[in-house]
Write an enzyme that holds these catalytic residues in place. Sequence first.
Site, PDB file in Angstrom:
ATOM      1  CE1 TYR A   1      -3.493   3.031   0.121  1.00 39.49           C
ATOM      2  CE2 TYR A   1      -3.562   1.929   3.130  1.00 39.49           C
ATOM      3  CZ  TYR A   1      -4.183   2.869   2.027  1.00 39.49           C
ATOM      4  OH  TYR A   1      -4.523   3.918   2.442  1.00 39.49           O
TER       5      TYR A   1
ATOM      6  CE  LYS B 254      -6.013   1.924  -0.934  1.00 41.50           C
ATOM      7  NZ  LYS B 254      -6.532   2.016   0.077  1.00 41.50           N
TER       8      LYS B 254
END
Length: 301
Positions: free
Chosen positions: A141, A169
């Site tokens: 992330y 992400k």
Amino acid sequence: MSALRGAFTAMVTPMNKDGSVDYEGFRKNVLFQLEKGIDGLVPLGTTGETPTLAEDEEKKMIEIVLGEVRAWEKQHGKKVPVIIGAGSNNTRDAVRYCERAKEMGADAALVVTPYYNKPSDEGIFRHFEAVSKVGVPIVVYNIAGRTGKNISTPLLARIAELPNIIGVKEASGDINQMMAVIATIKSKKPDFAVLSGDDGLTLPLVAVGGDGIVSVVSNLAPAEVTEMTQAALSGDMKKARELHYRLLPFFKAAFVDGNPTSIKYAMNYKGLPAGALRLPLVEVHDEAKKVIEKALKDCGL
């Protein structure tokens, strides 16, 4: 092709007026997402106010989401990946959270860049090296706006070579960086998922070879976000553009006074379980409420 493709909801944590977790509200949201055809769920991330949750609260939420999703999968014969937020700026805690996700049966863990510490690139690499050894699939992330550290594409390429690292992400907000990730990493590892962390960049990212979105807006509009994402992934760009521009006012309004404050107000306004916020987050200001309400109306939501 990546196993993680489509629209994944970064789920809010509904709360009661006294600040306790509304577990039944959370269950209702999980079922709402499944009924509306969402491709996957991501609880215990930024949108879930995870820094304010106790570990026993987190565990109960994991039990609820995995229980409901596995029952749904058995009944409908459709896989719905559950990616559990497992990030920390303490590597030992991140490892422990990944172990919990693995033991409880999550499909993957979402691990954010260590925040506040501001480690070097080598420190970031070793952090992900440690969690990769747990054995649960890991989605990196990258969100420099919250962590203070951007994971550069060369660093991500190095991390992507670790075992069990299955995707990213990408919430840098930089489409050029996202394209570099696709050109230098995904081109060599087609199963490496590149997911947007910004609703407004879903269509552009898919258009250049990305795999979808970890969405805030889909907390309220899972069917619409899924339809837009799947249209783009299938090459129906006319339909994807129509949905993108229809939803664009709310893509913006969903962050008008921060996240998850704005999406929680929108959900409460539309009668979905969201409830209160935990300090240091507070309800959106009155002008933001007007912006959110107008955007919902303009989008037909």
